[in-house]
Design a protein around this motif. Structure first.
Motif, PDB file in Angstrom:
ATOM      1  N   HIS A   3       5.918  29.802 -12.837  1.00 15.52           N
ATOM      2  CA  HIS A   3       6.165  31.160 -13.292  1.00 15.52           C
ATOM      3  C   HIS A   3       5.102  32.115 -12.766  1.00 15.52           C
ATOM      4  CE1 HIS A   3       7.486  34.446 -15.854  1.00 15.52           C
ATOM      5  NE2 HIS A   3       6.221  34.615 -16.252  1.00 15.52           N
ATOM      6  N   ALA A   7       5.340  35.409  -9.977  1.00 16.32           N
ATOM      7  CA  ALA A   7       5.008  36.757 -10.401  1.00 16.32           C
ATOM      8  C   ALA A   7       4.355  37.577  -9.298  1.00 16.32           C
ATOM      9  CB  ALA A   7       4.075  36.704 -11.606  1.00 16.32           C
ATOM     10  N   ASP A  41      16.395  45.254  -2.645  1.00 19.91           N
ATOM     11  CA  ASP A  41      15.981  44.639  -3.908  1.00 19.91           C
ATOM     12  C   ASP A  41      17.070  43.677  -4.382  1.00 19.91           C
ATOM     13  OD1 ASP A  41      14.671  44.024  -6.249  1.00 19.91           O
ATOM     14  OD2 ASP A  41      15.328  45.841  -7.303  1.00 19.91           O
ATOM     15  N   ALA A  43      17.940  39.146  -4.966  1.00 16.70           N
ATOM     16  CA  ALA A  43      17.553  37.739  -4.853  1.00 16.70           C
ATOM     17  C   ALA A  43      18.202  37.163  -3.604  1.00 16.70           C
ATOM     18  CB  ALA A  43      18.008  36.970  -6.084  1.00 16.70           C
ATOM     19  N   LYS A  68       9.183  41.545  -4.008  1.00 15.84           N
ATOM     20  CA  LYS A  68       8.909  40.288  -4.701  1.00 15.84           C
ATOM     21  C   LYS A  68       9.363  39.114  -3.843  1.00 15.84           C
ATOM     22  CE  LYS A  68      11.281  41.685  -8.231  1.00 15.84           C
ATOM     23  NZ  LYS A  68      11.986  41.729  -9.531  1.00 15.84           N
ATOM     24  N   ARG A 113      14.924  30.750 -11.572  1.00 18.80           N
ATOM     25  CA  ARG A 113      14.247  32.014 -11.839  1.00 18.80           C
ATOM     26  C   ARG A 113      14.535  33.106 -10.811  1.00 18.80           C
ATOM     27  NH1 ARG A 113      10.028  31.301 -15.561  1.00 18.80           N
ATOM     28  NH2 ARG A 113       9.544  29.128 -16.035  1.00 18.80           N
ATOM     29  N   LYS A 116      17.536  35.614 -11.544  1.00 19.57           N
ATOM     30  CA  LYS A 116      17.295  36.453 -12.710  1.00 19.57           C
ATOM     31  C   LYS A 116      16.254  37.525 -12.422  1.00 19.57           C
ATOM     32  CE  LYS A 116      15.893  36.163 -17.573  1.00 19.57           C
ATOM     33  NZ  LYS A 116      15.464  35.237 -18.664  1.00 19.57           N
ATOM     34  N   GLN A 117      15.213  37.192 -11.680  1.00 18.89           N
ATOM     35  CA  GLN A 117      14.115  38.123 -11.411  1.00 18.89           C
ATOM     36  C   GLN A 117      14.243  38.846 -10.066  1.00 18.89           C
ATOM     37  OE1 GLN A 117      10.312  36.153 -12.025  1.00 18.89           O
ATOM     38  NE2 GLN A 117      11.095  34.999 -13.774  1.00 18.89           N
ATOM     39  N   ARG A 118      15.367  38.605  -9.357  1.00 20.30           N
ATOM     40  CA  ARG A 118      15.619  39.220  -8.048  1.00 20.30           C
ATOM     41  C   ARG A 118      14.437  38.975  -7.089  1.00 20.30           C
ATOM     42  NH1 ARG A 118      17.516  43.676 -11.038  1.00 20.30           N
ATOM     43  NH2 ARG A 118      15.835  45.021 -10.273  1.00 20.30           N
ATOM     44  N   ILE A 119      14.119  37.729  -6.953  1.00 18.83           N
ATOM     45  CA  ILE A 119      13.001  37.317  -6.093  1.00 18.83           C
ATOM     46  C   ILE A 119      13.543  36.749  -4.785  1.00 18.83           C
ATOM     47  CG2 ILE A 119      11.120  35.632  -5.861  1.00 18.83           C
ATOM     48  CD1 ILE A 119      10.735  35.892  -8.898  1.00 18.83           C
TER      49      ILE A 119
END
Length: 293
Positions: A3, A7, A41, A43, A68, A113, A116-119
C-alpha cells in the motif's frame, strides 16, 4: 508494504530528479512522444521493452508525466546501484522470481488496488534486459493482470540503444533515445482465453514502433573513430550490406527500418566504431554506472 509503495510521494519525485541529472551527466537525451496517452488519469498496465538498466533512467525521466505510477521489477535490480537505490526510494515493487507463490501474492495484492486508485503499473514483459536490437518474447503476467481487472494495456517503446551502448564491452557513449507511448489497448470483454491474441497484438505494435524509432535514431547517429575523427559513413555502409532483420510472425515488413536496426546492432558489435567525442570523458561516475549494465 504494498500500500505504501503504491502511494508514491516525495521519494518518487526525488528519484525522478536524481535520475534526470544522471542522464545529463552521462550524455543521454530522452524524447517522449505520445505524452497524452501517458498523462491520462486512468488505471492501466504499462508494458515496455527492456534493453538495459538505463531503462530506469528513461522511466524516471518521464515519471512526472504519469502522475500515479508504480513499477514491478525483479529483485535483482535492487542490487544494480545506483539504479536500484533510486528504484527503492521511489517505492518500486521488487518480486522474487524464485519464490513464485510469494511473487503471485504480491502481484495479486497490487492488481486489486490499481483499478480502484487509478494507478499505472509499469511492467517489463520481456523479463530479462537484452540489448540486442530486437524485442524478445513476452511473459504473460502483465496481460493476465490487465484482463483480470479489465483495464487497458499501455505500450511504451524505447528506441534501440545499440548506437551508444555495448553491454559486453562495457561501452557507454552519449546518445538520444525516443520513448513512444502508443494508444491504450482495451481489454474490456476479454477473458483468459484471449491472452495470446492480446499479447501478440501488443508486441507486434511495439516491434513496428521499435523499428521506426530506432531507424530514426540511427539516421542521427554519427560514429566516432578513436581519436575523435568521424567515421566515414560506417552506419550507412552497414545498413546497405546487412540483411538481418528483427521481423517476427504477424508483423509487416519495413525494409528500411529493419536494415537500420540491423546496422545499429552491427555497430554495437564492433568496438572500433565506438569512440568518445572530443571533451566527453569516461569519468569515475560514468565508469561506476557502467558496472551496473
Amino acid at each position: 508494504m504494498v500500500h505504501s509503495q503504491l502511494a508514491g510521494g516525495s521519494s518518487s519525485v526525488w528519484a525522478s530528479t536524481w535520475c534526470h541529472r544522471v542522464s545529463t551527466l552521462i550524455g543521454l537525451r530522452w524524447e517522449l512522444r505520445g505524452k497524452e496517452h501517458l498523462a491520462k488519469d486512468q488505471a492501466c498496465i504499462i508494458v515496455a521493452n527492456h534493453q538495459s538498466s538505463l531503462d530506469v533512467l528513461g522511466m524516471f525521466n518521464i515519471w512526472h508525466v504519469m502522475n500515479k505510477c508504480t513499477v514491478v521489477a525483479k529483485r535483482e535490480l535492487f542490487y544494480a546501484w545506483p539504479f536500484g537505490l533510486a528504484a527503492w526510494l521511489a517505492g518500486l515493487i521488487f518480486i522474487d522470481r524464485v519464490r513464485g507463490e510469494k511473487a503471485r501474492e504480491t502481484l495479486n495484492d497490487v492488481n486489486r488496488r490499481i483499478k480502484k486508485q487509478r494507478i499505472k503499473l509499469w511492467v517489463f514483459p520481456e523479463g530479462t534486459r537484452r540489448n540486442t536490437g530486437a524485442l524478445h518474447p513476452f511473459k504473460k503476467g502483465a496481460f493476465h493482470m490487465a484482463i483480470d481487472q479489465q483495464i487497458p494495456i499501455l505500450p511504451v517503446v524505447f528506441s534501440s540503444y545499440c548506437t551508444f551502448l555495448n553491454d559486453k564491452k562495457k561501452i557507454l557513449n552519449s546518445g538520444r533515445i525516443v520513448i513512444t507511448t502508443l494508444p491504450p489497448v482495451s481489454t474490456e470483454g476479454l477473458t483468459k482465453d484471449d491472452i495470446d491474441v492480446l499479447m501478440d497484438r501488443v508486441r507486434s505494435q511495439m516491434i513496428e514502433t521499435f523499428r521506426v524509432t530506432s531507424a530514426e535514431a540511427l539516421q542521427r547517429y554519427k560514429p566516432i573513430k578513436r581519436g575523435g575523427i568521424p567515421a566515414a559513413s560506417s552506419a550507412s555502409t552497414s545498413s546497405s550490406s546487412t540483411t538481418t532483420t528483427v521481423a517476427s510472425p504477424g508483423t509487416a515488413a519495413t525494409p528500411v527500418a529493419d536494415a537500420a536496426v540491423a546496422a545499429a546492432a552491427a555497430v554495437a558489435s564492433n568496438s572500433s566504431a565506438y569512440g568518445q567525442p572530443p571533451g566527453y570523458g569516461a569519468g569515475a561516475a560514468k565508469a561506476s554506472l557502467l558496472k551496473t549494465l
